[in-house]
Design a protein around this motif. Structure first.
Motif, PDB file in Angstrom:
ATOM      1  N   GLY A 435       0.792  -1.220   0.000  1.00  0.00           N
ATOM      2  CA  GLY A 435       0.000   0.000   0.000  1.00  0.00           C
ATOM      3  C   GLY A 435       0.824   1.268   0.000  1.00  0.00           C
ATOM      4  O   GLY A 435       2.014   1.279   0.337  1.00  0.00           O
ATOM      5  N   LEU A 436       0.176   2.355  -0.390  1.00  0.00           N
ATOM      6  CA  LEU A 436       0.744   3.695  -0.399  1.00  0.00           C
ATOM      7  C   LEU A 436      -0.253   4.640   0.247  1.00  0.00           C
ATOM      8  O   LEU A 436      -1.446   4.636  -0.090  1.00  0.00           O
ATOM      9  CB  LEU A 436       1.044   4.145  -1.832  1.00  0.00           C
ATOM     10  CG  LEU A 436       1.357   5.640  -2.018  1.00  0.00           C
ATOM     11  CD1 LEU A 436       2.716   5.975  -1.423  1.00  0.00           C
ATOM     12  CD2 LEU A 436       1.316   6.020  -3.507  1.00  0.00           C
ATOM     13  N   ILE A 437       0.229   5.459   1.194  1.00  0.00           N
ATOM     14  CA  ILE A 437      -0.591   6.483   1.844  1.00  0.00           C
ATOM     15  C   ILE A 437       0.134   7.803   1.706  1.00  0.00           C
ATOM     16  O   ILE A 437       1.318   7.908   2.062  1.00  0.00           O
ATOM     17  CB  ILE A 437      -0.839   6.166   3.333  1.00  0.00           C
ATOM     18  CG1 ILE A 437      -1.546   4.820   3.492  1.00  0.00           C
ATOM     19  CG2 ILE A 437      -1.654   7.277   3.993  1.00  0.00           C
ATOM     20  CD1 ILE A 437      -1.663   4.367   4.939  1.00  0.00           C
ATOM     21  N   SER A 438      -0.542   8.812   1.196  1.00  0.00           N
ATOM     22  CA  SER A 438       0.078  10.122   1.021  1.00  0.00           C
ATOM     23  C   SER A 438      -0.871  11.203   1.529  1.00  0.00           C
ATOM     24  O   SER A 438      -2.039  11.245   1.144  1.00  0.00           O
ATOM     25  CB  SER A 438       0.407  10.361  -0.452  1.00  0.00           C
ATOM     26  OG  SER A 438       1.109  11.567  -0.614  1.00  0.00           O
ATOM     27  N   ASP A 439      -0.356  12.056   2.428  1.00  0.00           N
ATOM     28  CA  ASP A 439      -1.137  13.161   2.999  1.00  0.00           C
ATOM     29  C   ASP A 439      -0.405  14.467   2.731  1.00  0.00           C
ATOM     30  O   ASP A 439       0.722  14.684   3.228  1.00  0.00           O
ATOM     31  CB  ASP A 439      -1.319  12.987   4.512  1.00  0.00           C
ATOM     32  CG  ASP A 439      -2.161  11.772   4.867  1.00  0.00           C
ATOM     33  OD1 ASP A 439      -3.219  11.604   4.246  1.00  0.00           O
ATOM     34  OD2 ASP A 439      -1.758  10.990   5.754  1.00  0.00           O
ATOM     35  N   LEU A 440      -1.037  15.350   1.945  1.00  0.00           N
ATOM     36  CA  LEU A 440      -0.482  16.665   1.664  1.00  0.00           C
ATOM     37  C   LEU A 440      -1.130  17.684   2.596  1.00  0.00           C
ATOM     38  O   LEU A 440      -2.346  17.900   2.542  1.00  0.00           O
ATOM     39  CB  LEU A 440      -0.723  17.049   0.208  1.00  0.00           C
ATOM     40  CG  LEU A 440      -0.273  18.463  -0.189  1.00  0.00           C
ATOM     41  CD1 LEU A 440       1.239  18.609  -0.058  1.00  0.00           C
ATOM     42  CD2 LEU A 440      -0.730  18.799  -1.608  1.00  0.00           C
ATOM     43  N   TYR A 441      -0.320  18.305   3.454  1.00  0.00           N
ATOM     44  CA  TYR A 441      -0.805  19.307   4.398  1.00  0.00           C
ATOM     45  C   TYR A 441      -0.640  20.695   3.782  1.00  0.00           C
ATOM     46  O   TYR A 441       0.445  21.053   3.312  1.00  0.00           O
ATOM     47  CB  TYR A 441      -0.013  19.246   5.708  1.00  0.00           C
ATOM     48  CG  TYR A 441      -0.200  17.979   6.496  1.00  0.00           C
ATOM     49  CD1 TYR A 441      -1.132  17.910   7.524  1.00  0.00           C
ATOM     50  CD2 TYR A 441       0.565  16.849   6.220  1.00  0.00           C
ATOM     51  CE1 TYR A 441      -1.298  16.745   8.267  1.00  0.00           C
ATOM     52  CE2 TYR A 441       0.410  15.681   6.955  1.00  0.00           C
ATOM     53  CZ  TYR A 441      -0.526  15.634   7.967  1.00  0.00           C
ATOM     54  OH  TYR A 441      -0.689  14.477   8.694  1.00  0.00           O
ATOM     55  N   ASP A 442      -1.709  21.476   3.804  1.00  0.00           N
ATOM     56  CA  ASP A 442      -1.681  22.863   3.355  1.00  0.00           C
ATOM     57  C   ASP A 442      -2.176  23.710   4.530  1.00  0.00           C
ATOM     58  O   ASP A 442      -3.283  23.485   5.028  1.00  0.00           O
ATOM     59  CB  ASP A 442      -2.578  23.055   2.126  1.00  0.00           C
ATOM     60  CG  ASP A 442      -2.502  24.460   1.586  1.00  0.00           C
ATOM     61  OD1 ASP A 442      -1.477  24.817   1.004  1.00  0.00           O
ATOM     62  OD2 ASP A 442      -3.492  25.209   1.759  1.00  0.00           O
ATOM     63  N   PHE A 443      -1.386  24.667   4.987  1.00  0.00           N
ATOM     64  CA  PHE A 443      -1.717  25.306   6.263  1.00  0.00           C
ATOM     65  C   PHE A 443      -1.439  26.804   6.252  1.00  0.00           C
ATOM     66  O   PHE A 443      -0.589  27.308   5.519  1.00  0.00           O
ATOM     67  CB  PHE A 443      -0.913  24.647   7.388  1.00  0.00           C
ATOM     68  CG  PHE A 443       0.570  24.548   7.117  1.00  0.00           C
ATOM     69  CD1 PHE A 443       1.423  25.601   7.408  1.00  0.00           C
ATOM     70  CD2 PHE A 443       1.108  23.402   6.559  1.00  0.00           C
ATOM     71  CE1 PHE A 443       2.777  25.518   7.153  1.00  0.00           C
ATOM     72  CE2 PHE A 443       2.466  23.307   6.288  1.00  0.00           C
ATOM     73  CZ  PHE A 443       3.310  24.367   6.583  1.00  0.00           C
ATOM     74  N   VAL A 444      -2.201  27.491   7.093  1.00  0.00           N
ATOM     75  CA  VAL A 444      -1.986  28.902   7.422  1.00  0.00           C
ATOM     76  C   VAL A 444      -2.134  29.002   8.937  1.00  0.00           C
ATOM     77  O   VAL A 444      -3.217  28.742   9.481  1.00  0.00           O
ATOM     78  CB  VAL A 444      -2.987  29.837   6.723  1.00  0.00           C
ATOM     79  CG1 VAL A 444      -2.725  31.283   7.141  1.00  0.00           C
ATOM     80  CG2 VAL A 444      -2.918  29.682   5.213  1.00  0.00           C
ATOM     81  N   LEU A 445      -1.046  29.374   9.620  1.00  0.00           N
ATOM     82  CA  LEU A 445      -1.023  29.374  11.082  1.00  0.00           C
ATOM     83  C   LEU A 445      -0.623  30.753  11.578  1.00  0.00           C
ATOM     84  O   LEU A 445       0.514  31.202  11.355  1.00  0.00           O
ATOM     85  CB  LEU A 445      -0.026  28.332  11.610  1.00  0.00           C
ATOM     86  CG  LEU A 445      -0.123  26.915  10.998  1.00  0.00           C
ATOM     87  CD1 LEU A 445       1.037  26.059  11.464  1.00  0.00           C
ATOM     88  CD2 LEU A 445      -1.450  26.283  11.375  1.00  0.00           C
ATOM     89  N   THR A 446      -1.536  31.450  12.227  1.00  0.00           N
ATOM     90  CA  THR A 446      -1.230  32.783  12.757  1.00  0.00           C
ATOM     91  C   THR A 446      -1.666  32.869  14.210  1.00  0.00           C
ATOM     92  O   THR A 446      -2.749  32.414  14.573  1.00  0.00           O
ATOM     93  CB  THR A 446      -1.934  33.891  11.943  1.00  0.00           C
ATOM     94  OG1 THR A 446      -3.352  33.698  12.020  1.00  0.00           O
ATOM     95  CG2 THR A 446      -1.496  33.858  10.480  1.00  0.00           C
ATOM     96  N   GLU A 447      -0.808  33.439  15.025  1.00  0.00           N
ATOM     97  CA  GLU A 447      -1.128  33.671  16.436  1.00  0.00           C
ATOM     98  C   GLU A 447      -0.265  34.820  16.934  1.00  0.00           C
ATOM     99  O   GLU A 447       0.930  34.884  16.654  1.00  0.00           O
ATOM    100  CB  GLU A 447      -0.853  32.432  17.281  1.00  0.00           C
ATOM    101  CG  GLU A 447      -1.153  32.631  18.759  1.00  0.00           C
ATOM    102  CD  GLU A 447      -0.859  31.414  19.605  1.00  0.00           C
ATOM    103  OE1 GLU A 447      -0.886  31.534  20.840  1.00  0.00           O
ATOM    104  OE2 GLU A 447      -0.599  30.338  19.023  1.00  0.00           O
ATOM    105  N   ARG A 448      -0.882  35.745  17.640  1.00  0.00           N
ATOM    106  CA  ARG A 448      -0.132  36.831  18.241  1.00  0.00           C
ATOM    107  C   ARG A 448      -0.652  37.101  19.631  1.00  0.00           C
ATOM    108  O   ARG A 448      -1.826  36.856  19.937  1.00  0.00           O
ATOM    109  CB  ARG A 448      -0.198  38.092  17.384  1.00  0.00           C
ATOM    110  CG  ARG A 448      -1.602  38.665  17.207  1.00  0.00           C
ATOM    111  CD  ARG A 448      -1.545  39.960  16.429  1.00  0.00           C
ATOM    112  NE  ARG A 448      -2.818  40.675  16.479  1.00  0.00           N
ATOM    113  CZ  ARG A 448      -2.947  41.993  16.311  1.00  0.00           C
ATOM    114  NH1 ARG A 448      -1.876  42.728  16.079  1.00  0.00           N
ATOM    115  NH2 ARG A 448      -4.127  42.574  16.376  1.00  0.00           N
ATOM    116  N   SER A 449       0.229  37.599  20.489  1.00  0.00           N
ATOM    117  CA  SER A 449      -0.155  37.864  21.874  1.00  0.00           C
ATOM    118  C   SER A 449       0.428  39.199  22.312  1.00  0.00           C
ATOM    119  O   SER A 449       1.426  39.685  21.750  1.00  0.00           O
ATOM    120  CB  SER A 449       0.325  36.746  22.805  1.00  0.00           C
ATOM    121  OG  SER A 449       1.731  36.639  22.755  1.00  0.00           O
TER     122      SER A 449
END
Length: 789
Positions: A435-449
């Motif tokens: 088997g083959l498993i492929s996961d492409l993550y596409d992200f936008v991560l913002t945090e400010r304090s």
């Protein structure tokens, strides 16, 4: 109020007419366990019926048993050259046909005479490569057990090796590992956290999005799992959505703790074998609050909704197509002025702040299964999932209670997945899967304090994509019907940090007597870090920002398990397992400290430490006992006991307790079924008792906290304080009434019946300059009504 709820349900029961006697249909499909190909001409009978009710499978492996009496039934499946299988405890109601899937294992031809007993449904898993530390479960178990709230995760907390001593969340702590080490899989696709209010990187939350009414028989694994499961070091929840009824339209209505719910399923047309299944649910917790039932959120009202569906399209020659989905939204706000400062059970809010949380989670996928011949099939599944959350926090002035913004965060993680496998059964002895498993993550991560009264600073500010790829192969060799070897290897690569892991797996099962077996398992497992932690920022003196966590490697864990399994009778099972896990490459700080990612996942947020390196270690070991009587003769019981020890080392090289080192868990469940009036009316009493060791926490330095105005922890003695032991007992009363074409089910689940004060956490209160103890949910009654028609 609680008495009012109880008497309301009792009144409903007393005024409902007596049920009519009736019958129902049991139907399903029978396939070969290794090749998944339909078995034609097999015999299926309902045990104990007079005259005997039986059927045989058609060219597609389908069977249908008509006019089966209502109640709990057992069926036996037989096919020439295959091991018989007995499915006991099948609940037959008038409101819904019973649809099941059965797999048979081919016998290995040997010259020596051996005794092969019929396999019991409850002792086998869907995955034939799972040798030990695995258990299957079905819809009936998630709804039957007291205290489970129809939640598969809370139900799994009753199994050996699992600690669920947290009323506020359904996190699954397996053998002292962080709940972040768990893999969720749905219909072959690795999915994000399926919980409402589930933070990115976590694997649990207060309320599950998983709807037990749409689940099929599924697997839960706690160690040394087969090679097809990667990116997990603690356990696997491999869930299957059931198909809708392909012959008739059926409906469901339900109201309970998890929400107002409606469902519909059926065929697309009379001449089609294609079916659909749809369930929608909307939060009822606002109603519970109006009734005065406190579930730890104070005056805040949780609002959520979710939708589950599956479309199944079988064909005669082109294979099988499915489309499935699961999604939900949730939001809540905690206002400091609404916090009851006299209450000790405000599990989520703080009096000094206002907070606003919004979540959107979902997955949609499609799969195609093609049978090349009677011994080979391939399956491809594709899916897209999203996990979005927003969090805003305002501090409240101590003088005039005016709010000022302190934290803003918005995280988006989209994932595009593909899973392909090909399975070949060479003969009765040998089978293999690639088997083959492929996961492409596409992200936008913002945090400010807020770092000064006028200056915000980014904690995270990143966007991009990364690819996690797994290639695996696994095989099974059956020396005889009594001796089976499972082996495989998983190779995975994470492009963000260029991490590579090669993971061998091995399992051996020896049935040395007709009802006894010894089992051995070894697994080398690896897992990427929660995505957020790769992008924690390090700010240099000259103002530059570096991503010092971006090169973190996989955390590695080796599992070694030895088990003994014995059927003491047809319905009584004894299982003992002992294990050792050695963990390496856990992220710790470069500077000398007690921090380790092995303690992450204990709350709603991910660690914000930077400059992490893979130099931490840990180890878990223990022994577990399960004694289970499957439902027969009108009753069941389940006793599980786990003794374990979980330790870790940070960069300071001090051996410490992990926060999850409760050291023991004991569960005792039992239930009895009574016939009431007409034989089709059934009254059930289910009981559960749980006791477990408390979590380990880091003590608060009270003097330094007073000077700082916020909690300051004594990291030199991290996790040295153990909270008091957990104890809870639940009792559930339910009544099922079968009318001619409908089934009514009423239940009242009295959770924490003794109102025991279990400690949730300890926090520093800046207003009182004291350390306050917060307790978990007290006595908590949950009524529910369910209608099937």
């Amino acid at each position: 109020m609680n008495k009012l709820v109880f008497f309301l349900i009792l009144s409903l029961l007393c005024h409902v007419a007596m049920a009519q006697s009736g019958t129902q249909t049991i139907k399903g499909v029978l396939t070969d366990a290794q090749s998944k190909y339909p078995l034609i001409g097999a015999n299926i009978v309902v045990i104990g019926t007079q005259p005997l009710i039986g059927s045989s499978t058609d060219v597609n492996g389908h069977f249908k048993l008509s006019n089966v009496p209502l109640g709990r039934q057992a069926i036996k499946v037989s096919y020439l050259g295959y091991q018989d299988r007995v499915l006991s405890n099948i609940l037959v109601t008038s409101g819904k046909e019973v649809v099941i899937s059965v797999e048979l294992e081919e016998q290995v031809v040997t010259t020596a005479e051996v005794t092969v007993t019929a396999k019991r449904y409850k002792t086998e898993t869907n995955n034939e490569f799972a040798t030990l530390s695995a258990r299957s479960f079905d819809i009936e178990e998630t709804s039957r057990y007291a205290g489970s709230r129809n939640d598969p995760a809370r139900m799994a907390a009753n199994f050996a090796g699992v600690s669920g001593a947290n009323d506020a969340r359904n996190d699954i702590v397996i053998r002292g590992n962080s709940p972040s080490g768990l893999l969720w899989r749905l219909d072959g696709i690795n999915i994000p956290n399926p919980s409402h209010y589930g933070a990115l990187g976590a694997t649990g939350g207060p309320v599950s999005m998983l709807n037990n009414n749409v689940l099929d028989r599924s697997d839960f694994m706690t160690a040394a799992f087969p090679a097809q499961y990667g990116n997990a070091i603690a356990g696997v929840f491999d869930l299957q959505l059931r198909n809708g009824n392909k012959d008739k339209r059926e409906y469901l209505g339900q109201i309970g703790f998890n929400g107002f719910e409606v469902g519909i399923e059926g065929p697309f047309s009379k001449n089609s074998r294609a079916s659909y299944l749809v369930n929608y649910r909307y939060s009822t917790l606002g109603v519970f609050q109006a009734l005065g039932i406190d579930f730890g959120t104070g005056a805040a009202t949780p609002q959520y909704q979710d939708l589950s569906f599956k479309i199944d399209i079988p064909t005669s020659k082109a294979g099988r197509f499915t489309v499935f989905g699961l999604g939900g939204t949730s939001r809540i706000k905690f206002l400091g002025d609404d916090i009851d400062t006299t209450s000790s059970t405000n599990l989520f809010g703080e009096e000094s702040q206002d907070s606003y949380s919004d979540f959107r989670n979902g997955i949609i996928g499609a799969s195609y299964t093609y049978y090349h011949n009677s011994s080979t099939y391939s399956k491809i599944a594709v899916a897209a999932s999203t996990n979005w959350q927003s969090y805003k926090e305002d501090s409240l002035s101590l003088e005039d209670r005016s709010p000022f913004r302190r934290v803003e965060a918005a995280y988006t993680q989209n994932k595009y997945s593909i899973n392909y496998l090909i399975n070949k059964k060479f003969n009765a002895r040998n089978s293999a899967t690639l088997g083959l498993i492929s996961d492409l993550y596409d992200f936008v991560l913002t945090e400010r304090s807020l770092v000064t009264p006028t200056e915000f600073r980014d904690v995270r500010n990143s966007q991009g994509n990364s690819l996690l790829t797994q290639i695996y192969g696994q095989g099974q060799h059956r020396f005889t019907d009594l001796l089976t070897l499972n082996g495989g290897v998983n190779v995975q690569h994470f492009s963000l940090s260029n991490s590579l892991a090669v993971e061998p797996r091995l399992g051996l099962k020896y049935q040395f007597a007709p009802k006894q077996s010894l089992n051995f398992g070894y697994g080398y497992h690896s897992q990427m870090q929660p995505l957020l932690t790769y992008f924690n920022q390090t700010r240099l003196a000259d103002g530059r920002v570096l991503l010092t966590n971006k090169n973190m490697n996989f955390t590695r864990s080796q599992h070694l398990v030895l088990g003994y399994d014995r059927m003491l009778s047809d319905n009584l099972r004894l299982k003992v397992e002992t294990y050792y896990q050695y963990i390496t490459k856990a992220p710790v700080e470069q500077r000398i400290s007690s921090f380790s990612m092995l303690n992450a996942g204990a709350d709603f947020s991910m660690p914000e430490e930077d400059s992490l390196v893979n130099r931490g270690t840990g180890r878990n070991y223990g022994i577990e006992l399960t004694l289970e009587k499957f439902y027969s003769s009108g009753y069941y019981f389940l006793f599980t006991s786990s003794l374990f020890d979980s330790k870790y080392k940070g960069s300071d090289q001090v051996l410490r307790n992990t926060t999850f080192n409760g050291q023991y868990v004991v569960n005792l469940l039992a239930g009895k079924e009574f016939k009431v009036g007409n034989k089709n009316n059934v009254f059930n009493i289910d009981w559960k008792l749980t006791t477990a060791g408390g979590r380990h926490v880091t003590p608060i330095d009270l003097e330094k906290s007073r000077l700082a105005g916020e909690a300051v922890y004594r990291q030199d003695v991290a996790f040295s304080t153990q909270l008091s032991n957990y104890f809870r007992t639940d009792v559930k009363f339910s009544f099922r009434m079968n009318r001619q074409k409908t089934t009514h089910e009423f239940s009242l689940d009295l959770q924490n019946l003794t109102n025991n004060k279990n400690v949730f956490t300890q926090q520093y209160n800046a207003r009182t300059n004291r350390i306050a103890t917060e307790y978990q949910i007290g006595f908590f009654p949950i009524p529910q009504y369910r209608l099937l028609f």
